[in-house]
Design a protein around this motif. Structure first.
Motif, PDB file in Angstrom:
ATOM      1  N   ASP A   1      28.098 -30.473  47.139  1.00  0.00           N
ATOM      2  CA  ASP A   1      29.583 -29.986  47.101  1.00  0.00           C
ATOM      3  C   ASP A   1      30.210 -29.726  48.547  1.00  0.00           C
ATOM      4  O   ASP A   1      31.234 -30.102  48.748  1.00  0.00           O
ATOM      5  N   LEU A   2      29.456 -29.570  49.457  1.00  0.00           N
ATOM      6  CA  LEU A   2      29.852 -29.299  50.823  1.00  0.00           C
ATOM      7  C   LEU A   2      30.177 -30.685  51.512  1.00  0.00           C
ATOM      8  O   LEU A   2      30.965 -31.025  52.260  1.00  0.00           O
ATOM      9  N   THR A   3      29.331 -31.818  50.907  1.00  0.00           N
ATOM     10  CA  THR A   3      29.631 -33.332  51.427  1.00  0.00           C
ATOM     11  C   THR A   3      30.869 -33.508  50.762  1.00  0.00           C
ATOM     12  O   THR A   3      31.602 -34.236  51.580  1.00  0.00           O
ATOM     13  N   ALA A   4      31.123 -33.325  49.518  1.00  0.00           N
ATOM     14  CA  ALA A   4      32.299 -33.919  49.184  1.00  0.00           C
ATOM     15  C   ALA A   4      33.414 -32.905  49.688  1.00  0.00           C
ATOM     16  O   ALA A   4      34.698 -33.906  49.876  1.00  0.00           O
ATOM     17  N   LEU A   5      33.506 -31.778  50.017  1.00  0.00           N
ATOM     18  CA  LEU A   5      34.344 -30.993  50.865  1.00  0.00           C
ATOM     19  C   LEU A   5      34.597 -31.815  52.050  1.00  0.00           C
ATOM     20  O   LEU A   5      35.813 -31.897  52.604  1.00  0.00           O
ATOM     21  N   TYR A   6      33.608 -31.914  52.844  1.00  0.00           N
ATOM     22  CA  TYR A   6      33.718 -32.672  54.111  1.00  0.00           C
ATOM     23  C   TYR A   6      34.408 -34.071  53.893  1.00  0.00           C
ATOM     24  O   TYR A   6      35.381 -34.215  54.942  1.00  0.00           O
ATOM     25  N   ARG A   7      33.991 -34.749  53.035  1.00  0.00           N
ATOM     26  CA  ARG A   7      34.801 -36.271  53.050  1.00  0.00           C
ATOM     27  C   ARG A   7      36.232 -36.050  52.710  1.00  0.00           C
ATOM     28  O   ARG A   7      36.985 -36.830  53.199  1.00  0.00           O
ATOM     29  N   GLU A   8      36.508 -35.096  51.859  1.00  0.00           N
ATOM     30  CA  GLU A   8      38.055 -34.710  51.698  1.00  0.00           C
ATOM     31  C   GLU A   8      38.712 -34.383  53.017  1.00  0.00           C
ATOM     32  O   GLU A   8      39.742 -34.934  53.333  1.00  0.00           O
ATOM     33  N   TYR A   9      38.135 -33.300  53.596  1.00  0.00           N
ATOM     34  CA  TYR A   9      38.802 -33.012  55.029  1.00  0.00           C
ATOM     35  C   TYR A   9      38.975 -34.300  55.924  1.00  0.00           C
ATOM     36  O   TYR A   9      39.624 -34.432  56.519  1.00  0.00           O
ATOM     37  N   HIS A  10      37.772 -34.820  55.948  1.00  0.00           N
ATOM     38  CA  HIS A  10      37.645 -36.005  57.132  1.00  0.00           C
ATOM     39  C   HIS A  10      38.668 -37.112  56.535  1.00  0.00           C
ATOM     40  O   HIS A  10      39.363 -37.687  57.526  1.00  0.00           O
ATOM     41  N   LYS A  11      38.782 -37.318  55.320  1.00  0.00           N
ATOM     42  CA  LYS A  11      39.838 -38.490  54.914  1.00  0.00           C
ATOM     43  C   LYS A  11      41.266 -37.969  55.347  1.00  0.00           C
ATOM     44  O   LYS A  11      41.902 -38.729  55.730  1.00  0.00           O
ATOM     45  N   LYS A  12      41.733 -36.527  55.047  1.00  0.00           N
ATOM     46  CA  LYS A  12      42.733 -36.241  55.384  1.00  0.00           C
ATOM     47  C   LYS A  12      43.165 -36.258  56.999  1.00  0.00           C
ATOM     48  O   LYS A  12      44.129 -36.636  57.284  1.00  0.00           O
ATOM     49  N   ALA A  13      42.189 -36.215  57.560  1.00  0.00           N
ATOM     50  CA  ALA A  13      42.116 -35.933  59.112  1.00  0.00           C
ATOM     51  C   ALA A  13      42.241 -37.661  59.701  1.00  0.00           C
ATOM     52  O   ALA A  13      43.302 -38.057  60.334  1.00  0.00           O
ATOM     53  N   VAL A  14      41.667 -38.310  59.046  1.00  0.00           N
ATOM     54  CA  VAL A  14      41.967 -40.033  59.184  1.00  0.00           C
ATOM     55  C   VAL A  14      43.365 -40.240  58.962  1.00  0.00           C
ATOM     56  O   VAL A  14      43.972 -41.049  59.764  1.00  0.00           O
ATOM     57  N   ASP A  15      43.716 -39.945  57.649  1.00  0.00           N
ATOM     58  CA  ASP A  15      45.117 -40.397  57.347  1.00  0.00           C
ATOM     59  C   ASP A  15      46.027 -39.576  58.323  1.00  0.00           C
ATOM     60  O   ASP A  15      47.259 -40.406  58.786  1.00  0.00           O
ATOM     61  N   ALA A  16      46.042 -38.486  58.671  1.00  0.00           N
ATOM     62  CA  ALA A  16      46.863 -37.852  59.495  1.00  0.00           C
ATOM     63  C   ALA A  16      47.056 -38.594  60.718  1.00  0.00           C
ATOM     64  O   ALA A  16      48.030 -38.835  61.496  1.00  0.00           O
ATOM     65  N   LEU A  17      45.849 -38.882  61.448  1.00  0.00           N
ATOM     66  CA  LEU A  17      45.775 -39.890  62.626  1.00  0.00           C
ATOM     67  C   LEU A  17      46.351 -41.100  62.731  1.00  0.00           C
ATOM     68  O   LEU A  17      47.172 -41.645  63.642  1.00  0.00           O
ATOM     69  N   ARG A  18      46.445 -41.734  61.393  1.00  0.00           N
ATOM     70  CA  ARG A  18      47.053 -43.165  61.106  1.00  0.00           C
ATOM     71  C   ARG A  18      48.543 -42.707  61.258  1.00  0.00           C
ATOM     72  O   ARG A  18      49.279 -43.833  61.597  1.00  0.00           O
ATOM     73  N   LEU A  19      49.052 -41.523  60.774  1.00  0.00           N
ATOM     74  CA  LEU A  19      50.425 -41.382  60.906  1.00  0.00           C
ATOM     75  C   LEU A  19      51.242 -41.225  62.339  1.00  0.00           C
ATOM     76  O   LEU A  19      52.250 -41.294  62.499  1.00  0.00           O
ATOM     77  N   LEU A  20      50.223 -40.994  63.280  1.00  0.00           N
ATOM     78  CA  LEU A  20      50.771 -40.872  64.621  1.00  0.00           C
ATOM     79  C   LEU A  20      51.345 -42.172  65.337  1.00  0.00           C
ATOM     80  O   LEU A  20      50.757 -43.207  64.977  1.00  0.00           O
ATOM     81  N   PRO A  21      52.469 -42.028  65.861  1.00  0.00           N
ATOM     82  CA  PRO A  21      53.013 -43.277  66.587  1.00  0.00           C
ATOM     83  C   PRO A  21      52.001 -43.820  67.586  1.00  0.00           C
ATOM     84  O   PRO A  21      51.145 -43.088  68.244  1.00  0.00           O
ATOM     85  N   ASP A  22      51.974 -45.136  67.785  1.00  0.00           N
ATOM     86  CA  ASP A  22      51.119 -45.839  68.752  1.00  0.00           C
ATOM     87  C   ASP A  22      51.608 -45.379  70.439  1.00  0.00           C
ATOM     88  O   ASP A  22      52.627 -45.142  70.653  1.00  0.00           O
TER      89      ASP A  22
END
Length: 118
Positions: free
Chosen positions: A97-118
């Motif tokens: 359960d914690l692994t799944a929650l971590y993966r969800e948070y991690h994906k959101k963080a990576v996606d948010a970083l991708r939205l930052l301008p270069d």
């Protein structure tokens, strides 16, 4: 590192596990942590950043792939504030359960970083 730990060890050893503690995600350490692992009313007087390598190592323990880069920080911390809630077995062991929650948070963080301008 141990100097930073020395500054917070006494406070961390006094914390206790709280029912209903929130699970949070720290992007800099790429790890989960619980709200009862950090003093509530500490403001700027608490060096939260010193716990990031500890959070990261613990996360790698939960994922079943310990990252030796952060192991020394973990071992020093365990010696300096062994009563800290962050070291309880349920928070340091593999858990689907914690692994799944971590993966969800991690994906959101990576996606948010991708939205930052270069």
């Amino acid at each position: 590192m141990s100097n930073s730990f020395s500054n917070v060890a006494q406070v961390l050893n006094l914390l206790t596990i709280q029912d209903g503690a929130e699970i949070r995600y720290d992007m800099l350490s790429d790890a989960l942590y619980w709200s009862d692992e950090i003093p509530r009313d500490s403001g700027d007087n608490f060096d939260f950043a010193c716990l990031q390598p500890v959070f990261r190592y613990r996360m790698t323990l939960m994922l079943g792939d310990p990252d030796v880069e952060f192991q020394t920080a973990w071992e020093i911390a365990r010696g300096m504030f062994p009563k800290w809630p962050g070291f309880c077995t349920g928070r340091c062991s593999q858990n689907a359960d914690l692994t799944a929650l971590y993966r969800e948070y991690h994906k959101k963080a990576v996606d948010a970083l991708r939205l930052l301008p270069d």
